[in-house]
Design a protein around this motif. Structure first.
Motif, mmCIF file in Angstrom:
data_model
loop_
_atom_site.group_PDB
_atom_site.id
_atom_site.type_symbol
_atom_site.label_atom_id
_atom_site.label_comp_id
_atom_site.label_asym_id
_atom_site.label_seq_id
_atom_site.Cartn_x
_atom_site.Cartn_y
_atom_site.Cartn_z
ATOM 1 N N ARG A 196 0.820 -1.200 0.000
ATOM 2 C CA ARG A 196 0.000 0.000 0.000
ATOM 3 C C ARG A 196 0.864 1.265 0.000
ATOM 4 O O ARG A 196 0.579 2.223 -0.695
ATOM 5 C CB ARG A 196 -0.868 -0.011 1.252
ATOM 6 N N SER A 211 -9.289 0.651 -3.237
ATOM 7 C CA SER A 211 -7.948 0.108 -3.443
ATOM 8 C C SER A 211 -7.154 -0.109 -2.170
ATOM 9 O O SER A 211 -5.947 -0.145 -2.206
ATOM 10 C CB SER A 211 -7.165 1.033 -4.382
ATOM 11 N N ASP A 212 -7.813 -0.272 -1.047
ATOM 12 C CA ASP A 212 -7.076 -0.535 0.175
ATOM 13 C C ASP A 212 -6.644 -1.999 0.189
ATOM 14 O O ASP A 212 -7.463 -2.900 0.348
ATOM 15 C CB ASP A 212 -7.972 -0.212 1.380
ATOM 16 N N ARG A 257 -5.466 -3.933 2.223
ATOM 17 C CA ARG A 257 -5.844 -4.777 3.350
ATOM 18 C C ARG A 257 -7.062 -5.619 3.003
ATOM 19 O O ARG A 257 -7.175 -6.772 3.392
ATOM 20 C CB ARG A 257 -6.204 -3.905 4.556
#
Ligand SMILES: Nc1ncnc2c1ncn2[C@@H]1O[C@H](COP(=O)(O)OP(=O)(O)OP(=O)(O)O)[C@@H](O)[C@H]1O
Ligand SMILES: [Mg+2]
Lengths: 357, 252
Positions: free
Chosen positions: A237, A295-296, A298
């Motif tokens: 990220r 678009s995280d 995680r």
């Protein structure tokens, strides 16, 4: 006041978690469907019996040795391709950065052609029923895998000698891809008819080649690499925000990029070597999921892993039933679904970029 | 107390020297402005201090310890950096972007404390109404405040900011510098590269004038003289003193 912000954010992430649960449900649903659908009709009851009791009939063979490994391999292959695509897009900061656009599939195809023509893995004798006889499928798989690795290693060496910037990796990948296409064409020129059809046949991504052996090898690669990506999700990220910011957030930029790249390439290479070229899954699934949950990484990594599995499994089901009793290679279908879908995403997100929420 | 010390620092991009034999120490708890013309090496010096760029010669120490000896995560807890320009490809929300600043502190998943720090920095930078907006849909100034909030969320001892006020409106220029000034009261060292001399004069404790990669002068407000400014930028200025404030007006 700040409680509200946190509250809102938690609701926001809950929606992402929900998406993951929906994917899990869909996955289970399609696995069951995958077991039900096929040339010989086997009822759900029958299947439950097969798993619980020990009915020694032909159906048991079909379910346990044909349909189940195929269904599970489809899930793993879809996961492998999608997750690799996702992390590569992020670390290369490029919506087109996937193992496929970086030449892995072309390298694998070259490897297959190499095995057939130079190593003689394809049969030169043909019989009436089946024009394509592959004498030694494992030789083809091994060669395809080997050449995928060669292309990955070249990209990483370039990164080592020049720099590990996204631009270097992408450009090297694209150029290598074309080089391997040229190599394949060159080999094909010297091929005999049957060899040629063997190569072409291999190139179609087809899950019909899945048996338990493929499944276990895939499992041994895909699960650890998923874990690797998950444990690196904060690094991945950070890399997406730019090398400098990532650096100041404590990421070892070059090392991380090279390692993630290597793991993603390996994972893809295994799937491609077993099943041939299953186009667009690694490109379209990440974009679809990004569109749905953002678009995280995680959440994006587990979500694409699951959704990718569902996507390829569903595609394979369609491929098996669309012109039944004939079975279409799933690679053809994913191309037909994937290309328009990608263009659709491109137009729908016009002006905002296709990869946005 | 000296927080960061540069000793005989040389830096070159592919052979062309950009920083030349820079020695300087930055005091703890001060707001320090690095000032100089375009291309004088302000961004480069900040990047060296956060180990993004490796100097050719010389050493940089943090609390008298060479920064090369820090583990990456350890350094990220000590020093935060906001670049002059930042471009991500797959934008996240404001909250997620600021939460990323907690990365050096997070083991596997963010804890309640990480969320709280994130939320409070969002408030501090006046972003609470847009905390779930995607950052590519923000204005340039809003985005800049997000990146500053992220650096604040790192809870560092030293903050390096490359032109933090460049895109901000009048109100937010003051607001951001006030926040930074307040941090220095808690002992945090803030080093900024800045072009707006008037703003710098109003808030900084210390100035470093950089010209052609060399420290040309450094010290408190007194070094901002007609003579120095003229040498630095090659233009004439009028310096007006009003009570305890100093204003600089360029003469054309
Ligand atoms: N990546 C790079 N490669 C080569 N030269 C560079 C690079 N980045 C900066 N330079 C050069 O180094 C010098 C110093 O650049 P730097 O970015 O530090 O200037 P600056 O003081 O921050 O300028 P500005 O006020 O425009 O932001 C300039 O001459 C610039 O051309
Ligand atoms: Mg600069």
């Amino acid at each position: 006041m700040s409680k509200e912000i946190i509250q809102e954010y938690k609701q926001f992430t809950t929606r992402k978690r929900l998406f993951i649960w929906v994917c899990i449900f869909l996955l289970l649903l399609f696995v069951v469907l995958g077991l039900l659908i096929g040339a010989s009709s086997i009822s759900l009851n029958n299947i439950i019996h097969i798993f619980t009791g020990n009915s020694e009939d032909i159906n048991r063979q079909i379910i346990l040795n044909i349909r189940l490994p195929r269904v599970l391999s489809a899930v793993l292959a879809g996961t492998a391709l999608s997750v690799s695509g996702t992390v590569m897009q992020s670390i290369l900061r490029n919506p087109l950065g996937s193992p496929f656009t970086l030449g892995i599939s072309n390298a694998a195809a070259f490897g297959a052609a190499f095995a057939v023509i130079i190593l003689g893995a394809g049969s030169t004798q043909s019989n009436v029923n089946d024009a394509v006889l592959i004498n030694n499928p494992y030789l083809i798989t091994i060669s395809a895998f080997f050449w995928s690795l060669v292309s990955t290693v070249i990209i990483l060496l370039m990164a080592r000698f020049k720099d590990a910037s996204p631009e270097t990796m992408i450009l090297t990948g694209i150029i290598l891809g074309s080089l391997f296409i040229a190599g394949t064409t060159g080999l094909e020129y010297f091929a005999e008819d049957v060899e040629l059809s063997t190569i072409v046949f291999w190139t179609f991504g087809d899950l019909g080649r899945a048996s338990w052996r493929e499944f276990y090898i895939l499992l041994a690669i895909v699960i650890p690499s998923l874990f690797y990506f998950m444990s690196n999700r904060w690094n991945i990220r950070s890399l997406n925000t730019g090398d400098e910011t990532a650096n100041s957030l404590g990421v070892n930029v070059e090392k991380t990029r090279i390692k993630v790249m290597l793991v993603a390439s390996l994972t893809t290479a295994v799937a491609v070597s077993f099943f041939g070229i299953i186009a667009f899954v690694g490109l379209v699934v990440p974009h679809l999921v990004r569109k749905m949950i953002g678009s995280d990484e995680r959440f994006l990594i587990p979500a694409t892993a699951l959704f990718g599995g569902v996507f390829l499994l569903a595609s394979d089901l369609l491929a098996r039933s669309i012109i039944a009793p004939m079975v279409l290679p799933v690679g053809i279908l994913t191309s037909f679904i994937g290309a328009p879908l990608f263009i659709f995403l491109l137009f729908k997100g016009k002006g905002k970029g296709i990869w946005l929420r | 107390m000296v927080k960061i010390e540069l000793k005989n620092l040389d830096f070159a991009y592919n052979g062309s020297m950009v920083l030349k034999n820079i020695s300087h120490h930055f005091e703890q708890g001060k707001l320090i402005s690095i000032v100089g013309p375009n291309g004088s090496g302000k961004s480069t010096i900040l990047k060296c201090m956060d180990r993004i760029l490796q100097p050719k010669n010389g050493t940089i120490s943090f609390d008298e310890r060479n920064i090369l000896n820090f583990h990456a995560d350890e350094l990220a807890k000590k020093i935060a950096y906001v670049p002059q320009i930042e471009g991500g490809t797959f934008p996240a929300t404001v909250f997620d972007s600021v939460l990323l600043g907690r990365k050096p502190h997070i083991q596997w998943s963010p804890r309640q404390n990480d969320l709280e720090v994130t939320a409070s920095m969002i408030e501090k930078m006046n972003l609470k109404n847009i905390s779930l907006k995607s950052i590519n849909k923000l204005s340039g100034g809003q985005r800049q405040r997000v990146f500053i909030a992220r650096a604040l969320a790192q809870e560092p001892e030293v903050l390096l900011l490359d032109e933090p006020t460049a895109n901000l409106d009048l109100k937010h220029q003051i607001a951001v510098l006030k926040v930074l000034k307040k941090l220095t009261e808690q002992g945090i060292t803030v080093i900024i590269a800045i072009h707006d001399l008037n703003l710098a004069l109003q808030f900084s404790d210390h100035f470093v004038l950089l010209k052609d990669g060399e420290v040309f002068a450094s010290g408190e407000k007194e070094i901002i003289t007609n003579e120095n400014i003229e040498k630095l930028y090659d233009i004439k200025v009028n310096i007006i003193k009003q009570k305890d404030k100093i204003f600089i007006i360029p003469l054309s």
